[in-house]
Design a protein around this motif. Structure first.
Motif, mmCIF file in Angstrom:
data_model
loop_
_atom_site.group_PDB
_atom_site.id
_atom_site.type_symbol
_atom_site.label_atom_id
_atom_site.label_comp_id
_atom_site.label_asym_id
_atom_site.label_seq_id
_atom_site.Cartn_x
_atom_site.Cartn_y
_atom_site.Cartn_z
ATOM 1 N N LEU A 12 0.809 -1.214 0.000
ATOM 2 C CA LEU A 12 0.000 0.000 0.000
ATOM 3 C C LEU A 12 0.843 1.264 0.000
ATOM 4 O O LEU A 12 0.363 2.328 -0.404
ATOM 5 C CB LEU A 12 -0.908 0.021 1.234
ATOM 6 C CG LEU A 12 -1.907 -1.125 1.363
ATOM 7 C CD1 LEU A 12 -2.565 -1.093 2.729
ATOM 8 C CD2 LEU A 12 -2.960 -1.036 0.267
ATOM 9 N N ALA A 32 -4.467 0.695 -3.544
ATOM 10 C CA ALA A 32 -4.956 1.581 -2.490
ATOM 11 C C ALA A 32 -6.288 1.030 -2.002
ATOM 12 O O ALA A 32 -6.926 0.238 -2.695
ATOM 13 C CB ALA A 32 -5.138 3.002 -3.029
ATOM 14 N N ASP A 33 -6.693 1.432 -0.813
ATOM 15 C CA ASP A 33 -8.022 1.143 -0.262
ATOM 16 C C ASP A 33 -8.342 -0.351 -0.235
ATOM 17 O O ASP A 33 -9.152 -0.859 -1.006
ATOM 18 C CB ASP A 33 -9.099 1.888 -1.055
ATOM 19 C CG ASP A 33 -10.442 1.889 -0.323
ATOM 20 O OD1 ASP A 33 -10.538 1.282 0.761
ATOM 21 O OD2 ASP A 33 -11.395 2.494 -0.845
ATOM 22 N N ALA A 35 -10.087 -1.841 1.843
ATOM 23 C CA ALA A 35 -11.493 -2.067 2.194
ATOM 24 C C ALA A 35 -12.330 -2.304 0.944
ATOM 25 O O ALA A 35 -13.383 -2.940 1.001
ATOM 26 C CB ALA A 35 -12.046 -0.879 2.978
ATOM 27 N N ALA A 36 -11.878 -1.797 -0.193
ATOM 28 C CA ALA A 36 -12.558 -2.003 -1.477
ATOM 29 C C ALA A 36 -11.846 -3.067 -2.303
ATOM 30 O O ALA A 36 -11.994 -3.128 -3.517
ATOM 31 C CB ALA A 36 -12.638 -0.688 -2.248
ATOM 32 N N LEU A 39 -7.695 -0.778 -4.994
ATOM 33 C CA LEU A 39 -7.982 0.140 -6.088
ATOM 34 C C LEU A 39 -6.679 0.748 -6.611
ATOM 35 O O LEU A 39 -5.604 0.511 -6.062
ATOM 36 C CB LEU A 39 -8.931 1.247 -5.613
ATOM 37 C CG LEU A 39 -10.251 0.777 -4.988
ATOM 38 C CD1 LEU A 39 -11.098 1.985 -4.597
ATOM 39 C CD2 LEU A 39 -11.012 -0.146 -5.930
ATOM 40 N N ASP A 65 -14.795 -0.983 -6.124
ATOM 41 C CA ASP A 65 -14.887 -2.375 -5.701
ATOM 42 C C ASP A 65 -15.702 -3.166 -6.713
ATOM 43 O O ASP A 65 -16.651 -2.654 -7.313
ATOM 44 C CB ASP A 65 -15.552 -2.443 -4.327
ATOM 45 C CG ASP A 65 -15.341 -3.782 -3.654
ATOM 46 O OD1 ASP A 65 -14.668 -4.650 -4.232
ATOM 47 O OD2 ASP A 65 -15.858 -3.955 -2.537
ATOM 48 N N TRP A 211 -5.140 -6.179 8.236
ATOM 49 C CA TRP A 211 -4.977 -5.303 7.086
ATOM 50 C C TRP A 211 -4.645 -3.863 7.458
ATOM 51 O O TRP A 211 -4.064 -3.125 6.656
ATOM 52 C CB TRP A 211 -6.248 -5.304 6.230
ATOM 53 C CG TRP A 211 -6.290 -6.416 5.246
ATOM 54 C CD1 TRP A 211 -7.138 -7.493 5.251
ATOM 55 C CD2 TRP A 211 -5.444 -6.593 4.116
ATOM 56 N NE1 TRP A 211 -6.862 -8.325 4.204
ATOM 57 C CE2 TRP A 211 -5.824 -7.787 3.475
ATOM 58 C CE3 TRP A 211 -4.385 -5.863 3.576
ATOM 59 C CZ2 TRP A 211 -5.200 -8.271 2.336
ATOM 60 C CZ3 TRP A 211 -3.755 -6.338 2.430
ATOM 61 C CH2 TRP A 211 -4.166 -7.531 1.825
ATOM 62 N N THR A 212 -5.005 -3.437 8.655
ATOM 63 C CA THR A 212 -4.716 -2.058 9.037
ATOM 64 C C THR A 212 -3.276 -1.880 9.489
ATOM 65 O O THR A 212 -2.858 -0.755 9.785
ATOM 66 C CB THR A 212 -5.666 -1.593 10.160
ATOM 67 O OG1 THR A 212 -5.499 -2.456 11.294
ATOM 68 C CG2 THR A 212 -7.116 -1.624 9.691
#
Length: 230
Positions: A12, A32-33, A35-36, A39, A65, A211-212
């Motif tokens: 990331l 990126a992102d 959560a989706a 991207l 997404d 993931w965080t």
């Protein structure tokens, strides 16, 4: 000639990239992102990561997404920006609502990529006809990899498909390398390696704290060592 298996790690940012390279990653997928589900990263992020590491980078081309192409004009614009910034490898893949490969979107993008190598990502695991998708994409320039778990639900369910497709290597539509990813675990490796598979993709497995949290060098090193063990 080396028999070293390919290990690709999702990154990331620069911290992820350096940790992954230090742990033994051969290539990074830049997104990126999460959560989706990953991207397109910013051009600035790509440039920072490119400056931080010297292994190959494959940049995700996806603006939302899911596996619909969405705003293709915007996606083409982002691809042009990334190419201008020096990106030379990419990840993409889109389906129509019927689960067919979205050739219009894919062909518009690869025209901008102008011969760059690219991966068709896990959209293949949602395709209505995997074999048909492979044959429809077979003559597209630059396609050298399929990222797949063998099933939409992950490698546990996809093992039979992965073994079957590995056995067809070299047939029309089956020339690109199979990059196994999606719920991949270390205990899958003996079965996959026995089937002749030689490329592996990890995301969450490189982040044991979730993931965080950033990529952990030791987690990547564990995978590298497992792949290098006969």
């Amino acid at each position: 000639m080396t028999n070293r298996a390919v290990l690709e790690v999702i990154a990331l940012d620069e911290e992820d990239a350096v940790a992954a390279q230090t742990g033994g990653a051969d290539r990074l997928e830049l997104v990126a992102d999460m959560a989706a589900d990953g991207l397109t990263p910013s051009t600035a992020s790509f440039a920072a990561i490119r400056a931080a590491v010297d292994i190959p980078l494959r940049v995700m081309l996806r603006l939302a997404d899911g596996f619909a192409a969405g705003d293709v004009d915007a996606l083409v614009g982002r691809a042009e920006e990334l190419r201008s910034a020096g990106a030379t490898e990419f990840v993409l893949g889109f389906l129509t609502p019927d689960g067919e490969p979205d050739l219009v979107a894919v062909e518009r993008l690869i025209a901008v990529l102008d011969g760059c190598r690219w991966t068709f990502h896990r959209a293949i695991d949602r395709a209505a006809d995997r074999d048909g998708l492979r044959k429809a994409l077979a003559d597209l320039p630059g396609l050298d990899t399929y990222l797949t778990a063998g099933a939409a639900t992950g490698v546990d369910d996809g093992l039979p498909t992965l073994r079957a497709e590995a056995a067809r290597t070299g047939e029309p539509g089956y020339e690109p390398q199979i990059l196994v990813g999606g719920g991949l675990r270390l205990d899958h490796l003996p079965t996959l390696r026995a089937a002749g598979l030689t490329a592996f993709h990890i995301g969450g497995a490189a982040r044991p704290r979730g993931w965080t949290h950033p990529v952990a060098t030791e987690a990547v090193r564990t995978w590298r060592e497992a792949l290098d063990t006969p």
